[in-house]
Design a protein around this motif. Structure first.
Motif, mmCIF file in Angstrom:
data_model
loop_
_atom_site.group_PDB
_atom_site.id
_atom_site.type_symbol
_atom_site.label_atom_id
_atom_site.label_comp_id
_atom_site.label_asym_id
_atom_site.label_seq_id
_atom_site.Cartn_x
_atom_site.Cartn_y
_atom_site.Cartn_z
ATOM 1 N N LEU A 1 -6.644 -2.509 11.903
ATOM 2 C CA LEU A 1 -5.984 -1.858 10.773
ATOM 3 C C LEU A 1 -6.966 -1.805 9.610
ATOM 4 O O LEU A 1 -7.413 -2.835 9.111
ATOM 5 C CB LEU A 1 -4.731 -2.636 10.359
ATOM 6 C CG LEU A 1 -4.064 -2.228 9.050
ATOM 7 C CD1 LEU A 1 -3.569 -0.791 9.106
ATOM 8 C CD2 LEU A 1 -2.924 -3.172 8.714
ATOM 9 N N ASP B 1 -4.707 3.200 7.160
ATOM 10 C CA ASP B 1 -3.578 3.238 6.234
ATOM 11 C C ASP B 1 -4.041 3.723 4.869
ATOM 12 O O ASP B 1 -4.825 3.045 4.196
ATOM 13 C CB ASP B 1 -2.980 1.841 6.141
ATOM 14 C CG ASP B 1 -1.747 1.768 5.253
ATOM 15 O OD1 ASP B 1 -1.362 2.792 4.653
ATOM 16 O OD2 ASP B 1 -1.179 0.663 5.156
ATOM 17 N N ASN C 1 -2.344 5.580 -1.876
ATOM 18 C CA ASN C 1 -3.741 5.739 -2.225
ATOM 19 C C ASN C 1 -3.874 6.494 -3.554
ATOM 20 O O ASN C 1 -3.137 7.414 -3.825
ATOM 21 C CB ASN C 1 -4.439 6.526 -1.105
ATOM 22 C CG ASN C 1 -5.920 6.579 -1.283
ATOM 23 O OD1 ASN C 1 -6.390 7.228 -2.189
ATOM 24 N ND2 ASN C 1 -6.634 5.911 -0.421
ATOM 25 N N GLU D 1 -7.185 -0.622 5.844
ATOM 26 C CA GLU D 1 -6.367 -0.233 4.694
ATOM 27 C C GLU D 1 -7.285 0.287 3.590
ATOM 28 O O GLU D 1 -8.231 -0.392 3.186
ATOM 29 C CB GLU D 1 -5.561 -1.424 4.187
ATOM 30 C CG GLU D 1 -4.575 -1.935 5.230
ATOM 31 C CD GLU D 1 -3.908 -3.220 4.797
ATOM 32 O OE1 GLU D 1 -2.773 -3.147 4.292
ATOM 33 O OE2 GLU D 1 -4.538 -4.279 4.968
ATOM 34 N N PRO E 1 -6.606 1.503 0.044
ATOM 35 C CA PRO E 1 -5.704 1.739 -1.075
ATOM 36 C C PRO E 1 -6.268 2.672 -2.141
ATOM 37 O O PRO E 1 -5.536 3.114 -3.019
ATOM 38 C CB PRO E 1 -5.464 0.352 -1.663
ATOM 39 C CG PRO E 1 -6.057 -0.617 -0.711
ATOM 40 C CD PRO E 1 -7.024 0.127 0.137
ATOM 41 N N ARG F 1 -1.609 4.859 2.616
ATOM 42 C CA ARG F 1 -0.393 4.906 1.792
ATOM 43 C C ARG F 1 -0.681 4.410 0.374
ATOM 44 O O ARG F 1 -1.485 3.501 0.175
ATOM 45 C CB ARG F 1 0.711 4.044 2.416
ATOM 46 C CG ARG F 1 1.258 4.601 3.694
ATOM 47 C CD ARG F 1 2.269 3.684 4.296
ATOM 48 N NE ARG F 1 1.564 2.483 4.743
ATOM 49 C CZ ARG F 1 2.168 1.399 5.203
ATOM 50 N NH1 ARG F 1 3.487 1.363 5.282
ATOM 51 N NH2 ARG F 1 1.486 0.362 5.600
ATOM 52 N N PRO G 1 -10.792 -1.996 -0.144
ATOM 53 C CA PRO G 1 -10.506 -1.766 1.273
ATOM 54 C C PRO G 1 -10.406 -3.093 2.021
ATOM 55 O O PRO G 1 -11.071 -4.077 1.671
ATOM 56 C CB PRO G 1 -11.716 -0.979 1.761
ATOM 57 C CG PRO G 1 -12.318 -0.398 0.532
ATOM 58 C CD PRO G 1 -12.048 -1.374 -0.558
ATOM 59 N N ARG G 2 -9.541 -3.099 3.049
ATOM 60 C CA ARG G 2 -9.350 -4.299 3.860
ATOM 61 C C ARG G 2 -9.343 -3.916 5.332
ATOM 62 O O ARG G 2 -8.837 -2.854 5.697
ATOM 63 C CB ARG G 2 -8.024 -4.969 3.517
ATOM 64 C CG ARG G 2 -7.994 -5.566 2.136
ATOM 65 C CD ARG G 2 -6.638 -6.147 1.781
ATOM 66 N NE ARG G 2 -5.588 -5.138 1.654
ATOM 67 C CZ ARG G 2 -5.391 -4.353 0.596
ATOM 68 N NH1 ARG G 2 -6.206 -4.429 -0.428
ATOM 69 N NH2 ARG G 2 -4.396 -3.496 0.562
#
Length: 72
Positions: free
Chosen positions: A33, A67, A71, A35, A37, A69, A22-23
């Motif tokens: 944001l 986000d 994933n 993220e 993944p 996407r 994760p970011r």
């Protein structure tokens, strides 16, 4: 939906970043944001710590983009 049972990498090699980790990026004064993944349960503690450590920055932002996407 595909769910991976494997654990995330415990640690990346020196200079290597885990692309599934994760970011969190602060895009501007109003927007963060996050993220994600991977929904692999092995990242749960990492996500909790990330959110706790950056809490003050996050509550100051009106807009969060989460986000998921691509994933797994």
């Amino acid at each position: 939906m595909h769910c991976s049972k494997s654990s995330p990498r415990a640690s990346a090699a020196p200079g290597e970043v885990d692309p599934r980790a994760p970011r969190l990026r602060l895009l501007d004064q109003d927007t963060a944001l996050l993220e994600l993944p991977s929904f692999n349960h092995g990242y749960g503690a990492f996500i909790a710590a990330l959110l706790a450590d950056r809490r003050a920055e996050l509550v100051a932002r009106k807009h969060w983009i989460i986000d998921v996407r691509d994933n797994d």
